[in-house]
Each structure stands twice: as C-alpha cells, then as structure tokens.
Design a protein around this motif. Structure first.
Motif, PDB file in Angstrom:
ATOM      1  N   UNK A  99       0.827  -1.192   0.000  1.00  0.00           N
ATOM      2  CA  UNK A  99       0.000   0.000   0.000  1.00  0.00           C
ATOM      3  C   UNK A  99       0.870   1.254   0.000  1.00  0.00           C
ATOM      4  N   UNK A 100       1.998   1.190   0.683  1.00  0.00           N
ATOM      5  CA  UNK A 100       2.890   2.355   0.696  1.00  0.00           C
ATOM      6  C   UNK A 100       3.402   2.662  -0.703  1.00  0.00           C
ATOM      7  N   UNK A 101       3.760   1.634  -1.450  1.00  0.00           N
ATOM      8  CA  UNK A 101       4.240   1.841  -2.819  1.00  0.00           C
ATOM      9  C   UNK A 101       3.127   2.403  -3.701  1.00  0.00           C
ATOM     10  N   UNK A 102       1.921   1.927  -3.515  1.00  0.00           N
ATOM     11  CA  UNK A 102       0.774   2.435  -4.266  1.00  0.00           C
ATOM     12  C   UNK A 102       0.546   3.916  -3.946  1.00  0.00           C
ATOM     13  N   UNK A 103       0.601   4.253  -2.670  1.00  0.00           N
ATOM     14  CA  UNK A 103       0.448   5.647  -2.249  1.00  0.00           C
ATOM     15  C   UNK A 103       1.540   6.524  -2.867  1.00  0.00           C
ATOM     16  N   UNK A 104       2.784   6.061  -2.805  1.00  0.00           N
ATOM     17  CA  UNK A 104       3.901   6.840  -3.349  1.00  0.00           C
ATOM     18  C   UNK A 104       3.749   7.044  -4.856  1.00  0.00           C
ATOM     19  N   UNK A 105       3.288   6.020  -5.562  1.00  0.00           N
ATOM     20  CA  UNK A 105       3.073   6.147  -7.002  1.00  0.00           C
ATOM     21  C   UNK A 105       1.976   7.168  -7.305  1.00  0.00           C
ATOM     22  N   UNK A 106       0.893   7.127  -6.541  1.00  0.00           N
ATOM     23  CA  UNK A 106      -0.195   8.092  -6.730  1.00  0.00           C
ATOM     24  C   UNK A 106       0.274   9.508  -6.409  1.00  0.00           C
ATOM     25  N   UNK A 107       1.062   9.644  -5.360  1.00  0.00           N
ATOM     26  CA  UNK A 107       1.589  10.951  -4.978  1.00  0.00           C
ATOM     27  C   UNK A 107       2.515  11.501  -6.059  1.00  0.00           C
ATOM     28  N   UNK A 108       3.373  10.649  -6.605  1.00  0.00           N
ATOM     29  CA  UNK A 108       4.280  11.070  -7.672  1.00  0.00           C
ATOM     30  C   UNK A 108       3.490  11.510  -8.908  1.00  0.00           C
ATOM     31  N   UNK A 109       2.420  10.786  -9.235  1.00  0.00           N
ATOM     32  CA  UNK A 109       1.585  11.159 -10.378  1.00  0.00           C
ATOM     33  C   UNK A 109       0.923  12.511 -10.139  1.00  0.00           C
ATOM     34  N   UNK A 110       0.453  12.739  -8.923  1.00  0.00           N
ATOM     35  CA  UNK A 110      -0.181  14.019  -8.588  1.00  0.00           C
ATOM     36  C   UNK A 110       0.823  15.164  -8.657  1.00  0.00           C
ATOM     37  N   UNK A 111       2.009  14.929  -8.152  1.00  0.00           N
ATOM     38  CA  UNK A 111       3.048  15.962  -8.210  1.00  0.00           C
ATOM     39  C   UNK A 111       3.427  16.268  -9.655  1.00  0.00           C
ATOM     40  N   UNK A 112       3.586  15.228 -10.465  1.00  0.00           N
ATOM     41  CA  UNK A 112       3.937  15.421 -11.875  1.00  0.00           C
ATOM     42  C   UNK A 112       2.842  16.176 -12.628  1.00  0.00           C
ATOM     43  N   UNK A 113       1.600  16.007 -12.199  1.00  0.00           N
ATOM     44  CA  UNK A 113       0.461  16.675 -12.849  1.00  0.00           C
ATOM     45  C   UNK A 113       0.162  18.046 -12.235  1.00  0.00           C
ATOM     46  N   UNK A 114       0.984  18.465 -11.291  1.00  0.00           N
ATOM     47  CA  UNK A 114       0.794  19.761 -10.613  1.00  0.00           C
ATOM     48  C   UNK A 114      -0.527  19.870  -9.869  1.00  0.00           C
ATOM     49  N   UNK A 115      -0.916  18.786  -9.209  1.00  0.00           N
ATOM     50  CA  UNK A 115      -2.089  18.815  -8.332  1.00  0.00           C
ATOM     51  C   UNK A 115      -1.629  19.347  -6.987  1.00  0.00           C
ATOM     52  N   UNK A 116      -2.348  20.312  -6.475  1.00  0.00           N
ATOM     53  CA  UNK A 116      -1.993  20.934  -5.207  1.00  0.00           C
ATOM     54  C   UNK A 116      -2.093  19.917  -4.066  1.00  0.00           C
ATOM     55  N   UNK A 117      -1.070  19.848  -3.201  1.00  0.00           N
ATOM     56  CA  UNK A 117      -1.121  18.918  -2.068  1.00  0.00           C
ATOM     57  C   UNK A 117      -2.349  19.149  -1.179  1.00  0.00           C
TER      58      UNK A 117
END
Length: 143
Positions: A1-19
């Motif tokens: 689950x941690x890896x899944x979360x990190x992948x989703x977070x990286x995708x959001x950061x790459x797409x410039x989604x605000x934290x």
C-alpha cells in the motif's frame, strides 16, 4: 500500500495537483468510509499545510459551503462518486465537470488519489485501525 500511495503521490506531483487538494480528497473519502485513522491523519495534514479549521470542518458539507473553489468542488464530487461507485457508475455530469476543470493528467491523478485512499480506508476499517494509529485489540477485531 505504501508503494501504491507513493506512485499516486508522484503522479499528482507530476500533474501539478496541489497537495492541499489531495488532502481534501483524502478527508472526504475517509469521512464517507468512516475511517477514523485516515480522517485523523489527513485532517492533521491539512492543518499542517495551512488549511483552516472551518474549511476542514466543512468538507463534509462542501456542496453548500462557499469555502471551496470550482476545482475543489469538482474534485470532491468526483471523489464521492468514486467512493460510492457501488451505487452505480460515476455520473457523466460529475466526470465531465472534472474533465473541464483539470487537464487529462490531472484528472488521472485525481482518480488515482481517490482510488488509493479508498483502498487504504477499506484496509483500516476492516482491521479496526483507529485514529490514534494503535493496532486494534483482539476484542475489537472480533467486532
């Protein structure tokens, strides 16, 4: 689950989604799913990012609150539809509204973020994890 979360977070950061928007998504899905562990974690995270207590409280009633932008409303609506997908498909109007306010990569990142928090919620609720982060007692696991 941690890896899944990190992948989703990286995708959001790459797409410039605000934290901050990610925290709103996580808060709303956790409210719907009754996940006190995630709700505690992500409301603390929203506060740490500078979101106001009033906005955090009003996530539950975002539809009638004047505190959320059109983008936030679209993301919250999409999150609700994804979280409640058992009730039917994500409505076309919800998807279309989100697609009109977010670029394709951003929309994909929002869907990914909502999917990941729902998976986390389901594990935490199933295993009776609570807001303190303490593991459940044997009696709590038995229900």
């Amino acid at each position: 689950m941690s890896a899944l979360h990190e992948a989703a977070l990286a995708a959001a950061q790459a797409a410039d989604i605000e934290p901050e928007l990610l925290q709103l998504i996580r808060i709303r899905a956790s409210q719907i799913n009754g996940c006190s562990l995630s709700l505690d974690q992500h409301t603390r995270g929203a506060r740490a990012m500078g979101d106001s207590e009033e906005r955090i409280r009003e996530v539950r009633v975002w539809r009638t609150s004047k505190l959320f932008s059109p983008r936030e409303r679209a993301a919250l609506s999409l999150t609700e539809a994804i979280t409640l997908v058992f009730a039917g498909q994500v409505p076309n109007a919800v998807y279309t509204e989100a697609a009109s306010l977010f670029a394709e990569t951003q929309l994909a990142a929002l869907i990914w973020a909502a999917t990941v928090i729902n998976a986390h919620n389901r594990i935490a609720v199933t295993t009776r994890l609570e807001g303190s982060g303490a593991p459940p007692t044997a009696a709590a696991r038995r229900g």
